[in-house]
Design an enzyme around this catalytic site. Structure first.
Site, mmCIF file in Angstrom:
data_model
loop_
_atom_site.group_PDB
_atom_site.id
_atom_site.type_symbol
_atom_site.label_atom_id
_atom_site.label_comp_id
_atom_site.label_asym_id
_atom_site.label_seq_id
_atom_site.Cartn_x
_atom_site.Cartn_y
_atom_site.Cartn_z
ATOM 1 N N VAL A 218 46.087 45.720 42.293
ATOM 2 C CA VAL A 218 45.851 44.889 41.371
ATOM 3 C C VAL A 218 44.519 45.380 40.579
ATOM 4 O O VAL A 218 44.022 44.810 39.613
ATOM 5 C CB VAL A 218 45.869 43.450 41.341
ATOM 6 C CG1 VAL A 218 47.212 42.912 41.738
ATOM 7 C CG2 VAL A 218 44.643 43.020 42.396
ATOM 8 N N LYS A 219 43.835 46.565 41.030
ATOM 9 C CA LYS A 219 42.570 46.985 40.293
ATOM 10 C C LYS A 219 42.813 47.827 39.167
ATOM 11 O O LYS A 219 43.940 48.014 39.017
ATOM 12 C CB LYS A 219 41.748 47.604 41.722
ATOM 13 C CG LYS A 219 41.520 46.646 42.787
ATOM 14 C CD LYS A 219 40.432 45.653 42.553
ATOM 15 C CE LYS A 219 39.974 44.834 43.539
ATOM 16 N NZ LYS A 219 40.645 44.193 44.599
#
Ligand code: PLP
Length: 392
Positions: free
Chosen positions: A188-189
Site C-alpha cells: 500500500v505504499k
C-alpha cells in the site's frame, strides 16, 4: 475503480507492464539475488537523489539496518515519535537500545523541534545516553529536518528518517540532514514490491555495511578478510571463501520483487500526481464540513500523500470513531487509524510505564485515514465525502 466495489483505504496499482516485468524475472536465471537487485537500487537512488541505496525485504528491515550500522545497542537510547507504526520503535529494541518516545504536534502528528527537545531533556534527566533519533514523515508530510538536525548535531544524536510514507517527495532520500532514510515498498505504499524496503544514505561505508548486514553479515571482499590462513592460497583469495565479521540477517529482496520495483518506479511521478489531485479534491469537498471535520493543514508544502487524514471531532458531532468507521464500511468504504500511539502498546507500557504525551493523544483521538490510492476515480472521493457527511 468503480463506485460499486468495496473501496479500501489504500491499494496497490499493478498494470500489465508490472506483470510482464515479474514474468520476465521468473523466466530468467535468477529468482533470488541477481542483476535486478542492483538495477532496482540504482533506479531508486536516481529517483530519490540518493548517493547510495540498499534494498531489503521490508521497511522494518530498512529501519533495522541503519540502527545496527550505527552501532545502537544496550546502554544506548533512541528518540522515536510515538505517532508511528510499531516498527520504528521496535527496530530500536531489536538492537537492545531503549526507546525514548517523543510527543508530536496534535495538528500534524509530526515530531517537532520542541517535542524532540522535550524527549531529549526527559532522557537526560533519566541519565540516558541518546545516540539516535528516528523522525517519521507521517502520512507523507515532512518533518522539519533542518530544525531537528540543529538540535541533534550538538547533542551527538544521529538522525535516521523513517520515510516509509514519503517516497517521491523532493529531497527525501538524499539524506542532507540525516545518516539514512528508510522506505517501505509494502503493497500500500507509494510503489509496491509486495513486501520490501530500501534504505538510502550519503555515506558509502554505511551503505557497504548495511549491504553486508542484509546478507548475514557476510563479505566476499578480499580486502575485508581477516582470517588469512583460511582466506588465501598462495596470495590469492580462495574462490569459495566468505567471511562474517558481525551478526547480520537475511534481509535480501529477491530479483523477482526487484523486477516489480524497477517497473513500479517508472510510474512513481504519475502515482504521486494522481494522489495529489485526489487530495486536492478531498480538501475542496471536505471544506464545508469544517470545523468538525478538518483535513490536516498542509499549505503548499511538499507532501507524499501516502495517506489522506481528516481530523474529526467525533465528540462534538455526538458520535464515535468506531460508529463512523462502521457506517462507512457498511457502505463499502474502508478507513483506517494511523496510528495508536506506540507508547500505549502493552509491551512499551510494561517497559516504560505510563507516559504523558498529550499531543499524540489529541491527534489519535481525531485522525481518520480516508481512501487514497492512484487508481481511485474522482467519483470515489465524492462517494467517500457524501457517505462521511451522512454518517456524522
Ligand atoms: C511509518 C512506517 N514505518 C515503518 C513501516 C514498516 O514497513 P514494512 O511494513 O514494510 O515493514 C511502516 C509500514 O507500514 C510504516 O508505515
Amino acid at each position: 475503480m468503480t463506485s460499486g466495489r468495496f473501496l479500501p483505504y489504500s491499494r496497490q496499482s499493478i498494470d500489465d507492464d508490472d506483470v510482464a516485468a515479474v514474468a520476465a524475472a521468473l523466466r530468467s536465471d535468477f529468482l533470488t539475488t541477481g542483476p535486478l537487485v542492483e538495477q532496482f537500487e540504482k533506479a531508486f537512488a536516481e529517483a530519490t537523489g540518493a548517493p547510495h541505496a540498499v534494498c531489503c525485504n521490508s521497511g522494518t528491515a530498512a529501519l533495522h539496518l541503519p540502527a545496527m550500522a550505527l552501532g545502537l545497542g544496550e546502554g544506548d537510547s533512541a528518540v522515536v515519535p510515538t505517532t508511528t507504526f510499531l516498527a520504528t520503535a521496535n527496530v530500536v529494541r531489536m538492537t537492545g537500545a531503549e526507546v525514548v518516545f517523543a510527543d508530536v504536534d496534535p495538528e500534524t502528528g509530526l515530531m517537532t523541534a520542541e517535542t524532540f527537545d522535550a524527549a531529549l531533556d526527559r532522557a537526560r534527566a533519566a541519565g540516558q545516553t541518546v545516540s539516535a533519533a528516528f523522525p517519521v514523515h507521517l502520512n507523507g508530510q515532512l518533518c522539519n529536518m533542518a530544525d531537528l538536525a540543529d538540535i541533534a548535531a550538538p547533542a551527538g544524536v544521529r538522525l535516521v528518517e523513517d520515510a516509509c510514507h514519503a517516497l517521491g517527495v523532493s529531497g527525501i532520500g538524499a539524506c542532507e540532514h540525516s545518516v539514512a532514510a528508510c522506505f517501505s515498498t509494502h503493497a500500500v505504499k507509494a510503489i509496491a514490491t509486495a513486501e520490501g524496503g530500501v534504505v538510502t544514505t550519503a555515506d558509502p561505508d554505511m551503505a557497504a555495511r548495511m549491504a553486508r548486514l542484509r546478507n548475514h553479515g557476510m563479505s566476499r571482499d578480499a580486502a575485508m578478510f581477516s582470517e588469512r590462513d583460511l582466506a588465501f592460497t598462495g596470495g590469492a583469495a580462495n574462490p569459495w571463501y566468505y567471511e562474517m565479521a558481525e551478526l547480520g540477517y537475511n534481509y535480501r529482496l529477491p530479483d523477482v520483487l526487484c523486477a516489480l520495483g524497477v517497473s513500479q518506479l517508472k510510474k512513481l511521478d504519475r502515482f504521486l500526481d494522481r494522489r495529489r489531485e485526489l487530495a486536492a479534491l478531498y480538501d475542496r469537498l471536505l471544506a464545508p464540513l469544517a470545523p468538525a471535520v478538518r483535513p490536516i493543514r498542509h499549505g503548499n508544502r511538499p507532501h507524499g500523500w501516502h495517506l489522506y487524514v481528516a481530523l474529526i471531532d467525533f465528540a462534538a458531532l455526538g458520535t464515535t470513531r468506531a460508529a463512523v468507521m462502521q457506517a462507512l464500511r457498511a457502505s463499502g468504504i474502508g478507513t483506517q487509524v494511523h496510528y495508536i500511539p506506540v507508547h500505549r502498546q502493552p509491551y512499551y507500557r510494561a517497559r516504560y510505564g505510563a507516559l504523558d504525551l498529550t499531543g499524540a493523544d489529541a491527534y489519535y483521538a481525531r485522525c481518520l485515514s480516508l481512501p487514497l490510492f492512484p487508481d481511485m476515480a474522482d467519483d470515489d472521493v465524492r462517494r467517500v465525502v457524501d457517505t462521511l457527511q451522512a454518517s456524522i
